[in-house]
Motif scaffolding. Sequence first.
Motif, PDB file in Angstrom:
ATOM      1  N   THR A  96      25.609  82.962 104.152  1.00 23.85           N
ATOM      2  CA  THR A  96      26.056  83.318 102.798  1.00 23.85           C
ATOM      3  C   THR A  96      26.273  82.039 101.987  1.00 23.85           C
ATOM      4  OG1 THR A  96      28.376  83.388 103.523  1.00 23.85           O
ATOM      5  CG2 THR A  96      27.166  85.464 103.545  1.00 23.85           C
ATOM      6  N   PRO A  97      25.196  81.422 101.532  1.00 21.35           N
ATOM      7  CA  PRO A  97      25.313  80.152 100.820  1.00 21.35           C
ATOM      8  C   PRO A  97      26.186  80.213  99.574  1.00 21.35           C
ATOM      9  CG  PRO A  97      23.074  81.045 100.669  1.00 21.35           C
ATOM     10  CD  PRO A  97      23.789  81.835 101.696  1.00 21.35           C
ATOM     11  N   ARG A  98      26.224  81.355  98.892  1.00 27.82           N
ATOM     12  CA  ARG A  98      27.069  81.484  97.703  1.00 27.82           C
ATOM     13  C   ARG A  98      28.540  81.305  98.065  1.00 27.82           C
ATOM     14  NH1 ARG A  98      24.990  86.446  93.826  1.00 27.82           N
ATOM     15  NH2 ARG A  98      22.962  85.540  93.256  1.00 27.82           N
ATOM     16  N   LEU A  99      28.949  81.915  99.168  1.00 32.53           N
ATOM     17  CA  LEU A  99      30.330  81.803  99.611  1.00 32.53           C
ATOM     18  C   LEU A  99      30.648  80.364 100.021  1.00 32.53           C
ATOM     19  CD1 LEU A  99      33.069  82.996 100.329  1.00 32.53           C
ATOM     20  CD2 LEU A  99      32.123  83.685 102.555  1.00 32.53           C
ATOM     21  N   ALA A 100      29.728  79.729 100.729  1.00 30.14           N
ATOM     22  CA  ALA A 100      29.937  78.334 101.146  1.00 30.14           C
ATOM     23  C   ALA A 100      30.111  77.436  99.925  1.00 30.14           C
ATOM     24  CB  ALA A 100      28.758  77.867 101.993  1.00 30.14           C
ATOM     25  N   LYS A 101      29.293  77.645  98.913  1.00 29.83           N
ATOM     26  CA  LYS A 101      29.388  76.833  97.692  1.00 29.83           C
ATOM     27  C   LYS A 101      30.708  77.085  96.975  1.00 29.83           C
ATOM     28  CE  LYS A 101      24.401  76.515  96.839  1.00 29.83           C
ATOM     29  NZ  LYS A 101      23.289  76.946  95.972  1.00 29.83           N
ATOM     30  N   ARG A 102      31.144  78.334  96.943  1.00 32.63           N
ATOM     31  CA  ARG A 102      32.390  78.672  96.267  1.00 32.63           C
ATOM     32  C   ARG A 102      33.587  78.034  96.973  1.00 32.63           C
ATOM     33  NH1 ARG A 102      31.463  83.722  95.766  1.00 32.63           N
ATOM     34  NH2 ARG A 102      32.805  84.639  97.370  1.00 32.63           N
ATOM     35  N   LEU A 103      33.547  78.037  98.295  1.00 37.26           N
ATOM     36  CA  LEU A 103      34.646  77.467  99.060  1.00 37.26           C
ATOM     37  C   LEU A 103      34.740  75.945  98.905  1.00 37.26           C
ATOM     38  CD1 LEU A 103      34.358  79.510 102.392  1.00 37.26           C
ATOM     39  CD2 LEU A 103      36.178  79.672 100.701  1.00 37.26           C
ATOM     40  N   LEU A 104      33.590  75.289  98.857  1.00 38.19           N
ATOM     41  CA  LEU A 104      33.577  73.817  98.785  1.00 38.19           C
ATOM     42  C   LEU A 104      33.693  73.283  97.357  1.00 38.19           C
ATOM     43  CD1 LEU A 104      33.131  71.570 101.045  1.00 38.19           C
ATOM     44  CD2 LEU A 104      32.904  73.951 101.773  1.00 38.19           C
ATOM     45  N   GLN A 128      24.010  61.818 122.969  1.00 36.32           N
ATOM     46  CA  GLN A 128      22.866  61.633 122.074  1.00 36.32           C
ATOM     47  C   GLN A 128      22.504  62.918 121.334  1.00 36.32           C
ATOM     48  OE1 GLN A 128      19.606  59.365 123.734  1.00 36.32           O
ATOM     49  NE2 GLN A 128      20.959  58.192 125.059  1.00 36.32           N
ATOM     50  N   VAL A 129      23.515  63.535 120.732  1.00 34.55           N
ATOM     51  CA  VAL A 129      23.307  64.750 119.939  1.00 34.55           C
ATOM     52  C   VAL A 129      22.685  64.340 118.596  1.00 34.55           C
ATOM     53  CG1 VAL A 129      24.402  66.745 118.878  1.00 34.55           C
ATOM     54  CG2 VAL A 129      25.317  65.813 121.020  1.00 34.55           C
ATOM     55  N   PRO A 130      21.490  64.834 118.272  1.00 38.67           N
ATOM     56  CA  PRO A 130      20.815  64.394 117.041  1.00 38.67           C
ATOM     57  C   PRO A 130      21.611  64.701 115.770  1.00 38.67           C
ATOM     58  CG  PRO A 130      19.284  65.511 118.503  1.00 38.67           C
ATOM     59  CD  PRO A 130      20.642  65.736 119.076  1.00 38.67           C
ATOM     60  N   GLN A 131      22.124  65.934 115.664  1.00 40.95           N
ATOM     61  CA  GLN A 131      22.949  66.331 114.524  1.00 40.95           C
ATOM     62  C   GLN A 131      24.230  66.949 115.070  1.00 40.95           C
ATOM     63  OE1 GLN A 131      20.380  67.123 110.624  1.00 40.95           O
ATOM     64  NE2 GLN A 131      20.246  68.814 112.057  1.00 40.95           N
ATOM     65  N   HIS A 132      25.277  66.155 115.112  1.00 41.45           N
ATOM     66  CA  HIS A 132      26.514  66.573 115.765  1.00 41.45           C
ATOM     67  C   HIS A 132      27.498  67.112 114.728  1.00 41.45           C
ATOM     68  CE1 HIS A 132      30.161  65.359 118.449  1.00 41.45           C
ATOM     69  NE2 HIS A 132      29.932  66.646 118.455  1.00 41.45           N
ATOM     70  N   ASP A 133      27.696  68.423 114.722  1.00 44.48           N
ATOM     71  CA  ASP A 133      28.652  69.055 113.817  1.00 44.48           C
ATOM     72  C   ASP A 133      30.026  69.056 114.469  1.00 44.48           C
ATOM     73  OD1 ASP A 133      26.650  69.529 112.009  1.00 44.48           O
ATOM     74  OD2 ASP A 133      26.316  71.600 112.619  1.00 44.48           O
ATOM     75  N   ILE A 134      30.994  68.463 113.801  1.00 43.26           N
ATOM     76  CA  ILE A 134      32.325  68.286 114.364  1.00 43.26           C
ATOM     77  C   ILE A 134      33.331  69.187 113.643  1.00 43.26           C
ATOM     78  CG2 ILE A 134      34.214  66.614 114.647  1.00 43.26           C
ATOM     79  CD1 ILE A 134      32.030  64.458 114.970  1.00 43.26           C
ATOM     80  N   GLY A 135      34.179  69.855 114.422  1.00 42.57           N
ATOM     81  CA  GLY A 135      35.238  70.685 113.851  1.00 42.57           C
ATOM     82  C   GLY A 135      34.706  71.797 112.963  1.00 42.57           C
ATOM     83  N   LYS A 136      35.259  71.901 111.760  1.00 39.66           N
ATOM     84  CA  LYS A 136      34.920  72.997 110.846  1.00 39.66           C
ATOM     85  C   LYS A 136      33.504  72.902 110.292  1.00 39.66           C
ATOM     86  CE  LYS A 136      39.688  73.847 109.372  1.00 39.66           C
ATOM     87  NZ  LYS A 136      40.640  73.847 108.228  1.00 39.66           N
ATOM     88  N   ILE A 137      32.830  71.796 110.542  1.00 41.19           N
ATOM     89  CA  ILE A 137      31.444  71.667 110.068  1.00 41.19           C
ATOM     90  C   ILE A 137      30.561  72.735 110.727  1.00 41.19           C
ATOM     91  CG2 ILE A 137      29.424  70.173 109.940  1.00 41.19           C
ATOM     92  CD1 ILE A 137      31.694  69.364 108.085  1.00 41.19           C
ATOM     93  N   LYS A 138      30.870  73.087 111.957  1.00 38.92           N
ATOM     94  CA  LYS A 138      30.090  74.144 112.631  1.00 38.92           C
ATOM     95  C   LYS A 138      30.162  75.446 111.824  1.00 38.92           C
ATOM     96  CE  LYS A 138      31.186  72.414 117.306  1.00 38.92           C
ATOM     97  NZ  LYS A 138      32.344  71.546 116.999  1.00 38.92           N
ATOM     98  N   ILE A 139      31.364  75.802 111.376  1.00 39.75           N
ATOM     99  CA  ILE A 139      31.564  77.031 110.603  1.00 39.75           C
ATOM    100  C   ILE A 139      30.889  76.918 109.235  1.00 39.75           C
ATOM    101  CG2 ILE A 139      33.292  78.556 109.562  1.00 39.75           C
ATOM    102  CD1 ILE A 139      35.248  77.584 111.740  1.00 39.75           C
ATOM    103  N   LEU A 140      31.043  75.758 108.603  1.00 36.22           N
ATOM    104  CA  LEU A 140      30.447  75.553 107.280  1.00 36.22           C
ATOM    105  C   LEU A 140      28.930  75.676 107.326  1.00 36.22           C
ATOM    106  CD1 LEU A 140      30.741  74.767 104.298  1.00 36.22           C
ATOM    107  CD2 LEU A 140      30.638  72.366 104.998  1.00 36.22           C
ATOM    108  N   ARG A 141      28.303  75.103 108.353  1.00 31.75           N
ATOM    109  CA  ARG A 141      26.840  75.180 108.436  1.00 31.75           C
ATOM    110  C   ARG A 141      26.369  76.618 108.658  1.00 31.75           C
ATOM    111  NH1 ARG A 141      23.208  71.071 109.004  1.00 31.75           N
ATOM    112  NH2 ARG A 141      24.731  69.567 109.823  1.00 31.75           N
ATOM    113  N   LEU A 142      27.103  77.342 109.502  1.00 28.22           N
ATOM    114  CA  LEU A 142      26.768  78.750 109.740  1.00 28.22           C
ATOM    115  C   LEU A 142      26.953  79.565 108.470  1.00 28.22           C
ATOM    116  CD1 LEU A 142      25.983  81.000 111.733  1.00 28.22           C
ATOM    117  CD2 LEU A 142      28.408  81.206 112.321  1.00 28.22           C
TER     118      LEU A 142
END
Length: 244
Positions: free
Chosen positions: A233-241, A214-228
């Motif tokens: 560094t939101p600019r870098l996250a946006k550039r990568l995606l 019953q994990v409310p927001q379950h980040d799976i795989g690379k989602i953990k890295i993306l959220r961090l």
Amino acid sequence: MNLVNKIIVITGGTSGIGRQIVEQLHAQNTIIVVARNSKRLEQLKKRYKNVICFSADLSDPDCYKPLSERIQAEYARVDVLINNAAVQNEPFFTDPNFEYEQISREINVNFTAVCSLSFLLLPALKASDSESIILNINSGLSFVAKKSASVYCASKAAINLFSQSLSYQLEHTNIKVLQAFIPLVDTPMTHGRGGEKMSAEYAAQSILNGLKKQVPQHDIGKIKILRLLNALTPRLAKRLLKGS
């Protein structure tokens, strides 16, 4: 939650992640699969005795109420609702082959159906013997967009806030609202897109592990890295995606 002897409704259960969830749950539960492809539904019904199939085109809002009524006419309770069905259209709004009609169809499948089924099946979810769960399958694109699939990104962002708000509304009931955020998974929807992909089998297994806990927001795989990355560094996250 112990996923044994449960009545589970899943949308989009005939292929990809949904099909793998059905594979992993059918032996000890009653699975109600909602999908559009009648041929695949028939194949599921023949293969698994505990799988019940309902044909519905979730891009058509007129189907939601009759579908929910049919389910509740046959089953007094629903223990788990997994809103899994989704479509993703890649053409840009500026592309000559962009189809205007796809906007409403994509929003209906990805978001309107989630809201509608969550509401219409509330009586059955409340009738569960103990706790019940609404699980919405989401994506990292709900918080970091890419250049293509703008409607898909927007619909996933909407599901994120809808899920949070609905969980507040239901916090004093027996119903919990969960989300599973998945990375790029190898499914028919992602065919020809991206590079390294998570297998649908592993994604389903991870989703169900989060459901059991019953994990409310379950980040799976690379989602953990993306959220961090998005937090630091939101600019870098946006550039990568952006071009993913």
